[in-house]
Design an enzyme around this catalytic site. Structure first.
Site, mmCIF file in Angstrom:
data_model
loop_
_atom_site.group_PDB
_atom_site.id
_atom_site.type_symbol
_atom_site.label_atom_id
_atom_site.label_comp_id
_atom_site.label_asym_id
_atom_site.label_seq_id
_atom_site.Cartn_x
_atom_site.Cartn_y
_atom_site.Cartn_z
ATOM 1 C CG ASP A 67 45.321 23.573 -20.316
ATOM 2 O OD1 ASP A 67 44.925 23.974 -19.208
ATOM 3 O OD2 ASP A 67 44.625 22.881 -21.065
ATOM 4 C CG ASN A 136 37.921 19.523 -30.304
ATOM 5 O OD1 ASN A 136 38.063 19.248 -29.116
ATOM 6 N ND2 ASN A 136 38.660 20.417 -30.928
ATOM 7 C CG HIS A 138 40.207 20.013 -26.510
ATOM 8 N ND1 HIS A 138 39.869 21.216 -27.086
ATOM 9 C CD2 HIS A 138 39.813 20.100 -25.224
ATOM 10 C CE1 HIS A 138 39.302 21.981 -26.186
ATOM 11 N NE2 HIS A 138 39.250 21.334 -25.044
HETATM 12 C C1 F6R Z 1 41.267 22.872 -19.245
HETATM 13 C C2 F6R Z 1 41.446 21.918 -20.312
HETATM 14 C C3 F6R Z 1 40.399 21.623 -21.351
HETATM 15 C C4 F6R Z 1 39.002 21.479 -20.769
HETATM 16 C C5 F6R Z 1 37.995 21.210 -21.886
HETATM 17 C C6 F6R Z 1 36.576 21.162 -21.359
HETATM 18 O O1 F6R Z 1 42.429 22.943 -18.424
HETATM 19 O O2 F6R Z 1 42.495 21.372 -20.371
HETATM 20 O O3 F6R Z 1 40.747 20.436 -22.021
HETATM 21 O O4 F6R Z 1 38.972 20.442 -19.839
HETATM 22 O O5 F6R Z 1 38.075 22.241 -22.839
HETATM 23 O O6 F6R Z 1 36.212 22.440 -20.908
HETATM 24 P P1 F6R Z 1 34.881 22.679 -20.089
HETATM 25 O O7 F6R Z 1 35.031 21.973 -18.797
HETATM 26 O O8 F6R Z 1 34.826 24.188 -19.889
HETATM 27 O O9 F6R Z 1 33.773 22.153 -20.907
#
Ligand code: F6R
Length: 241
Positions: A67, A136, A138
């Site tokens: 992303d 959440n 995602h």
């Molecule tokens: C990043 C991404 C997000 C992160 C998620 C966890 O490219 O796609 O889905 O993997 O927000 O973020 P962190 O690792 O900062 O807790």
């Protein structure tokens, strides 16, 4: 889903790196799917170490990121282009032309999504996709409610995601409101997937994931529809299971 639990973040990161290096040693032309955020930083440090001390080479490897924020120039300090350059690409022998991150400055983000999905299909299939997980549930920026059939698309970031990413920006108002993300279906096209979760803040999400309930309210749950997923967690993230 295979679940591997480690004492701490460093051990989890080292294990993830071992799996990535095994993939690259098995096929020097591997296509890796990469994530940004705090979670994979330890993995990337280990991969850099692997180039320096274990002779691992990424000369013929391609990478496809999940992303990018819309509206941040490529060279903005918080763009995912910059994140990847600083945390991995500048320190390994990868050909930068073989690295793909969505263009958040495209005149038409919708056309960029089509172009990016074509890259996933042309350069891919991704051999090994690395994922983090949002509190959440995602994956990528596929927030709760995302269609499981989704390909690369434009998303409006939910408040909780903008709040949690605000730590990298001067203020919450500076956090972009939209992003381009590969979709749930795009992610599930990968041959193998590794999801890394670390820290107590991810404990609820890991518990929910391991309940095996597949639901649009919890996008990571669609990983149960894939037959080669490894969840790498540390004790803190596993503490509620
Ligand atoms: C990043 C991404 C997000 C992160 C998620 C966890 O490219 O796609 O889905 O993997 O927000 O973020 P962190 O690792 O900062 O807790």
């Amino acid at each position: 889903m295979k679940v591997l639990v480690f004492d701490n973040y460093d051990e989890a990161s080292a294990q993830a790196a071992q799996l990535v290096e095994a993939q690259v040693l098995e096929n020097a032309q591997s296509v890796l799917g990469l994530a940004t955020g705090s979670t994979p930083i330890g993995l990337y440090k280990n991969l850099i170490e692997g180039v320096k001390t274990r002779g691992v080479s990424y000369k013929n490897v391609s990478t496809i990121n999940l992303d990018e924020y819309i509206g941040l120039p490529t060279d903005h300090s918080e763009s995912y282009h910059t994140f990847m350059a600083e945390n991995l690409f500048n320190h390994i022998d990868i050909a930068i032309d073989n690295t793909y991150v969505p263009n958040g400055m495209a005149v038409s983000p919708e056309e960029e999504c089509v172009r990016y999905e074509e890259i996933i299909d042309r350069v891919g299939p991704i051999d090994l996709q690395i994922l983090g997980i949002g509190t959440n549930g995602h994956i990528g920026f596929n927030e709760p409610g995302t269609d499981p059939e989704s390909l690369t698309h434009v998303v409006e970031l939910v408040a909780s995601t903008r709040e949690s990413n605000a730590r990298f920006f001067p203020s919450i108002d500076d956090v972009p409101t939209h992003a381009v993300t590969t979709g749930i279906k795009s992610i599930l096209k990968s041959k193998k997937i590794i999801l890394i979760a670390s820290g107590a803040s991810k404990a609820e999400a890991v518990k929910q994931l391991l309940s095996k309930e597949i639901s649009q309210d919890f996008p990571a749950s669609y990983l149960w529809n894939h037959d080669d997923v490894t969840l790498i967690v540390d004790q803190d993230a596993y503490s509620l299971v």
